[in-house]
Motif scaffolding. Sequence first.
Motif, PDB file in Angstrom:
ATOM      1  N   ASN A   1      -0.630   3.729  -1.175  1.00  0.00           N
ATOM      2  CA  ASN A   1      -2.189   4.219  -0.784  1.00  0.00           C
ATOM      3  C   ASN A   1      -1.634   5.470   0.245  1.00  0.00           C
ATOM      4  O   ASN A   1      -2.175   6.394   0.519  1.00  0.00           O
ATOM      5  CB  ASN A   1      -2.580   3.517   0.048  1.00  0.00           C
ATOM      6  CG  ASN A   1      -3.660   1.927  -1.254  1.00  0.00           C
ATOM      7  OD1 ASN A   1      -3.642   1.395  -1.336  1.00  0.00           O
ATOM      8  ND2 ASN A   1      -4.773   3.415  -1.916  1.00  0.00           N
TER       9      ASN A   1
ATOM     10  N   THR B   1      -4.560  -1.138  -2.415  1.00  0.00           N
ATOM     11  CA  THR B   1      -5.833  -0.804  -2.801  1.00  0.00           C
ATOM     12  C   THR B   1      -6.457   0.164  -4.059  1.00  0.00           C
ATOM     13  O   THR B   1      -5.855   1.021  -4.104  1.00  0.00           O
ATOM     14  CB  THR B   1      -6.939  -0.636  -1.323  1.00  0.00           C
ATOM     15  OG1 THR B   1      -6.387   1.028  -0.899  1.00  0.00           O
ATOM     16  CG2 THR B   1      -6.078  -1.474  -0.393  1.00  0.00           C
ATOM     17  N   THR B   2      -7.830  -0.111  -3.866  1.00  0.00           N
ATOM     18  CA  THR B   2      -7.905   1.264  -5.270  1.00  0.00           C
ATOM     19  C   THR B   2      -8.816   2.347  -4.744  1.00  0.00           C
ATOM     20  O   THR B   2      -8.694   3.136  -5.645  1.00  0.00           O
ATOM     21  CB  THR B   2      -9.247   0.751  -6.060  1.00  0.00           C
ATOM     22  OG1 THR B   2     -10.267   0.369  -5.048  1.00  0.00           O
ATOM     23  CG2 THR B   2      -8.910  -0.999  -6.486  1.00  0.00           C
TER      24      THR B   2
ATOM     25  N   ARG C   1       0.580  -1.550   0.443  1.00  0.00           N
ATOM     26  CA  ARG C   1      -0.128   0.008  -0.023  1.00  0.00           C
ATOM     27  C   ARG C   1       0.900   1.176   0.170  1.00  0.00           C
ATOM     28  O   ARG C   1       0.496   1.939  -0.041  1.00  0.00           O
ATOM     29  CB  ARG C   1      -1.164   0.143   1.183  1.00  0.00           C
ATOM     30  CG  ARG C   1      -2.351  -1.377   1.314  1.00  0.00           C
ATOM     31  CD  ARG C   1      -2.407  -1.728   2.299  1.00  0.00           C
ATOM     32  NE  ARG C   1      -3.795   0.367   2.764  1.00  0.00           N
ATOM     33  CZ  ARG C   1      -4.373   0.160   3.502  1.00  0.00           C
ATOM     34  NH1 ARG C   1      -4.686  -1.010   4.431  1.00  0.00           N
ATOM     35  NH2 ARG C   1      -5.484   0.418   4.105  1.00  0.00           N
TER      36      ARG C   1
ATOM     37  N   ARG D   1      -9.839 -10.396  -5.537  1.00  0.00           N
ATOM     38  CA  ARG D   1      -9.246 -10.574  -5.032  1.00  0.00           C
ATOM     39  C   ARG D   1      -9.285 -12.763  -5.320  1.00  0.00           C
ATOM     40  O   ARG D   1     -10.694 -12.702  -5.677  1.00  0.00           O
ATOM     41  CB  ARG D   1      -9.147 -11.039  -4.030  1.00  0.00           C
ATOM     42  CG  ARG D   1     -10.283 -10.661  -3.532  1.00  0.00           C
ATOM     43  CD  ARG D   1     -10.931  -9.633  -2.524  1.00  0.00           C
ATOM     44  NE  ARG D   1      -9.888  -9.617  -1.425  1.00  0.00           N
ATOM     45  CZ  ARG D   1     -10.367  -8.369   0.137  1.00  0.00           C
ATOM     46  NH1 ARG D   1     -10.724  -7.670  -0.744  1.00  0.00           N
ATOM     47  NH2 ARG D   1      -9.400  -8.656   0.382  1.00  0.00           N
TER      48      ARG D   1
ATOM     49  N   ARG E   1     -11.200  -4.316  -7.459  1.00  0.00           N
ATOM     50  CA  ARG E   1     -11.072  -4.890  -6.403  1.00  0.00           C
ATOM     51  C   ARG E   1     -11.013  -6.805  -6.127  1.00  0.00           C
ATOM     52  O   ARG E   1     -11.350  -7.320  -5.216  1.00  0.00           O
ATOM     53  CB  ARG E   1     -12.501  -4.688  -5.587  1.00  0.00           C
ATOM     54  CG  ARG E   1     -12.615  -3.323  -5.530  1.00  0.00           C
ATOM     55  CD  ARG E   1     -13.852  -2.860  -5.332  1.00  0.00           C
ATOM     56  NE  ARG E   1     -13.494  -3.302  -3.630  1.00  0.00           N
ATOM     57  CZ  ARG E   1     -13.126  -2.931  -2.919  1.00  0.00           C
ATOM     58  NH1 ARG E   1     -12.947  -1.448  -2.319  1.00  0.00           N
ATOM     59  NH2 ARG E   1     -13.625  -2.678  -1.331  1.00  0.00           N
TER      60      ARG E   1
ATOM     61  N   TYR F   1      -6.457  -7.837  -4.611  1.00  0.00           N
ATOM     62  CA  TYR F   1      -6.292  -6.004  -5.435  1.00  0.00           C
ATOM     63  C   TYR F   1      -6.220  -6.387  -6.499  1.00  0.00           C
ATOM     64  O   TYR F   1      -4.722  -5.502  -6.953  1.00  0.00           O
ATOM     65  CB  TYR F   1      -6.875  -4.944  -5.198  1.00  0.00           C
ATOM     66  CG  TYR F   1      -6.650  -4.155  -3.712  1.00  0.00           C
ATOM     67  CD1 TYR F   1      -8.006  -3.154  -3.798  1.00  0.00           C
ATOM     68  CD2 TYR F   1      -6.583  -4.629  -2.159  1.00  0.00           C
ATOM     69  CE1 TYR F   1      -9.504  -3.066  -3.476  1.00  0.00           C
ATOM     70  CE2 TYR F   1      -7.744  -4.559  -1.365  1.00  0.00           C
ATOM     71  CZ  TYR F   1      -9.350  -3.547  -1.845  1.00  0.00           C
ATOM     72  OH  TYR F   1      -9.757  -3.302  -0.503  1.00  0.00           O
TER      73      TYR F   1
END
Length: 819
Positions: A664, A692-693, A661, A712, A710, A751
């Motif tokens: 992010n 993550t989105t 991440r 997975r 998303r 993700y």
Amino acid sequence: MPSTSTAHAAAPMSTPSSAILQELHSFREMGRVLYVAAHPDDENTRLIAYLARGRGYATGYLSLTRGDGGQNLIGPELRDALGVIRTQELLAARRVDGGRQFFSRANDFGFSKNYEETLSVWNRDEVLADMIRVIRTFRPDVLVTRFSPEPGGTHGHHTSSAILALEALKLAADPNAYRAELGALPPWQAKRVLWNSWPARMRGSSGDNAKLIELDVGGFNPLLGESYGEIAARSRTMHKSQGFGSVGTRGAALEYFTVIAGEPASTDIMDGVDTTWARIPGAAEIGRLADAAITAFRPEQPAESVPALLAIRARLAALPKSDHALVIADKRRQLDGIIVACLGLHVETLATRAEFTPGEALPLTHTIIVRNSSPVPLRWVGVRLPAVGEEVAAGRELAVNRASSVNSASNLPPDTPLTQPYWLRAEGTTGMFRVDDPALIGRPENPPAVPVEHVFEISGQTLVVADEPVQVIDDPVKGELRRRLDVVPPVTLGFVQDLELFAPGASRPVAVEVTSARAGAQGTLRLELPEGWRTSPATMPFEFKAAGDRARFSFTVTAPARPATASIVASAEIDGQRFRNRRIEIRYDHIPLLLLQPLASLKAVSLELAIRGKRVGYLPGAGDLVGESLARMGYMVTPLTAADLTVERLQAFDAVVLGVRAFNTRTDLVPQLPALFAYAEAGGNVIVQYNTTADLKTTTLAPYELHLSRDRVTDERAVVKLLAPDHPALTRPNRITPADFDGWVQERGLYFPDRWDDHFTPLLAMADPGEAPGAGSLLVSTYGRGHFVYTGLSWFRQLPEGVPGAYRLFANLISLGKE
């Protein structure tokens, strides 16, 4: 001053008169609501604040799991340690919004796409038994679910929480249901289950918009000086490990509900529920007395209310036995807390330190101060310590603002269990925690290791105030800190590394650090190994002069000749007793210091592993242990900052890895991307782990186009197909086969990209059962003379868990372009 679940009244440190009056309003109300969802942070804190602080209802949140399968935005803790953190975050949230917290034994085993998978992993009967236990004990009038029981559109845990709530509504009222598990707990029939959502999500569901119940929960509480939206934001912000800091709201705020089981309702979630004391036979007068006490309450002299409150207390004691006994007992605890607060009664039990060993002397000082002048004399009878079998007489009339103290001196019983969250004391399965003591099921945390009861006489009544020993710490920066008493072994053990990699048949040193908790500790240290593993020497003696002394002991461990995985346990024998515990401290400012004492074990993995290259630069993201895992493979790992992302600086590394991440959480990464790409173009090797989105700082995650989804794969046993079996990332220096995906934990990855430039080569295909395989889990491209890798595989779980195939494959990614 929310009421607690302790056996007697809680001992508040300080309670302003406005909070006392708020609690009096709550005592007058008899409504009870239980909110049900799957995880910490699923709860609607605005609704809980409104029901608990606004309407004064007893409002509980039942989180089926402790969130240990999630991610951690504030540190490296995962699994059990994360579950303990998130438990305390929920308790901190409830202290803000006024709710109460409950749990089941369900383990958060990770993202689940549908309820069938969830209920196949959880023990459905055990979760239902736990939910029924909470319902029969708390006795809510209505249940509210965060999620719909209809499949689709959300996590399987979420849907399961609503499905099980519907089942629990019926079974909690059946006296024959789960009789063996729940014993004599009387049945309870809640009136209905409602789904709390919003109109857009309810269209096409079992309810429709015409049947919605609408509540405005955005009011302002003048006693607290906040709107319920402001209270909710402070509560929500306690979920710091999940990055849920929130801004308060003011003004109207609508919440929507539809009845999904039980009796219908049209205007309010409590339609048809008597929320007054008249619901209990013979108790209507208590409601009138509570109204009178509220009217007569003087904020500047709260102790003047004590005689009226004692009269209510006497009425409570005189009520006939009935099916409402549990609610009456709960209300009595709440009333006792209000009386304590009106008196300004401050009780505390101080210990000279926070940690004691079983059998050790436990000197305590018990102090009482009455800070408000009361028209009713208060006599301190004494102190009881049930766990150590001691009672200390005080026999003193208490004067205002005059401290009175007594001492107790006993030994902690030798069989006192070591401090460890009760749900982690026994080995569990993937789906459920094992709990040895049924009385603890549903509770958020352990009861005090040494409960203390201060006994008082007031107007012919006995008042018992619960307490526990604490150490008071004078921190030069934070001021007064209080730490509850923990029980520790005479020595704690810890492997210097909790995971060691071996070549088959190879020997390597394994270090164990032993720390003394008391003076004069001496004994014998050994390693407990499974068949096929050997250690030399067999035992080693130790002796410590003082508490806090520490020594390191080195054993030579030899792996079997074939690849194998083993758990090696360190064991210390002292005076015929065996101790096998390590020590983990978790420190964050928003929760208490947490002490975990699990088994002192080392995971030893014997595997065929080859590496190429030597130096790796690691840029942290949200926090993970991947860098440490790379060092365990034999790489020299250098932590990087954004300032290090220059072509000149990066040339020193064979590979640069970005932590989970990173795109992010880091605000300093985007400006450095040109240098990172230039490093790859000049022959470097860049590996980017999952993002993550949400909250992406940029959509440019690679030198070529790449789009996250998303998607997975949650089944860690999902079949993996090698799409390019002869690609260097799957052949050098380790030949990767489907067997390398055996033994993965919790999930394959998350993700995954769903679109990418043709320069990327997808190497793997995988899918959860019933889904079409996707190819975005591992993408490798050449870029100039170097390589750029994007991978959503969950390395942050697999590498710290010692999954052999994960090490072999990651070594290949680092080795790209290296001969």
